[in-house]
Design a protein around this motif. Structure first.
Motif: not given
Length: 205
Positions: A2-3, A6, A33-35, A58, A60, A62, A67
């Motif tokens: 997950g970022v 983004g 989703w910019q991940n 970051l 992991t 969601a 998310g």
């Protein structure tokens, strides 16, 4: 991986590349989703990999509430944007955990102008940036957009919402959805069976 909205620093990007090379096969995939997805990590190394990702700041896991939050560049990098979309999206990501946890993922799209780079009309909740009459940054809010098997164009429910009021409004939208939805009903289905006036009444009381 997950970022949030983004956005990665150069140091994080180099570290992600190192993780992909060390734990996987050097491959990094981008999501809508910019991940990120780093495939081919052996099961035996997952726990160590997860710790390394968290060390980078970051995630992991969601969240159903956060998310699906994405944002366009915003006015920090685009002259057309009417709002700091990434900044406001990050504020929402920090606000929602512990306050609301939808039973299913909800997509929330922040876009800065009518070019709709973040496709606000396709999100469950869409916010399009606007300069308000008092000069403040704000958003028009649309609800009920969908993609894939739930294709649809969201309808405008609120106009001219101050950016400072977005967190509370989105929280109320999600809590109201959870309280009033039928069993198994998605956000798109819930909004579709109500008129704009009904949605405004639910969310304004």
């Amino acid at each position: 991986v997950g970022v949030p909205v983004g956005r990665l620093t150069a140091k994080q990007m180099h570290a992600v590349a190192d993780l992909a090379a060390h734990y996987g096969r050097g491959e990094v995939r981008l999501t809508a989703w910019q991940n990120l997805i780093i495939p081919h990590v052996p099961d035996a190394l997952i726990a160590t990999f997860v710790r390394s990702v968290k060390w980078l700041g970051l995630s992991t896991e969601a969240s159903t509430a956060t998310g699906g939050i994405i944002a366009c560049t915003g006015n920090k990098g685009c002259k057309y944007s009417g709002a700091d979309t990434k900044g406001h999206a990050l504020a929402l990501i920090k606000h929602l955990p512990g306050r609301v946890a939808p039973g299913a993922p909800v997509n929330i799209h922040f876009t800065g102008c009518s070019h709709s780079c973040a496709q606000h009309y396709c999100g469950d909740i869409g916010l399009i940036g606007a300069k308000l009459a008092d000069g403040a940054e704000g958003y028009h809010v649309v609800l009920g957009g969908g993609m894939d098997h739930e294709q649809g164009i969201a309808r405008e429910v609120f106009k001219g919402v101050h950016a400072t009021e977005v967190n509370a409004l989105v929280e109320k939208i999600l809590l109201t959805y959870e309280a009033k939805k039928s069993r198994g009903e998605t956000f798109v289905q819930w909004t579709s069976r109500h008129s704009v006036k009904e949605l405004q009444e639910f969310l304004s009381t």
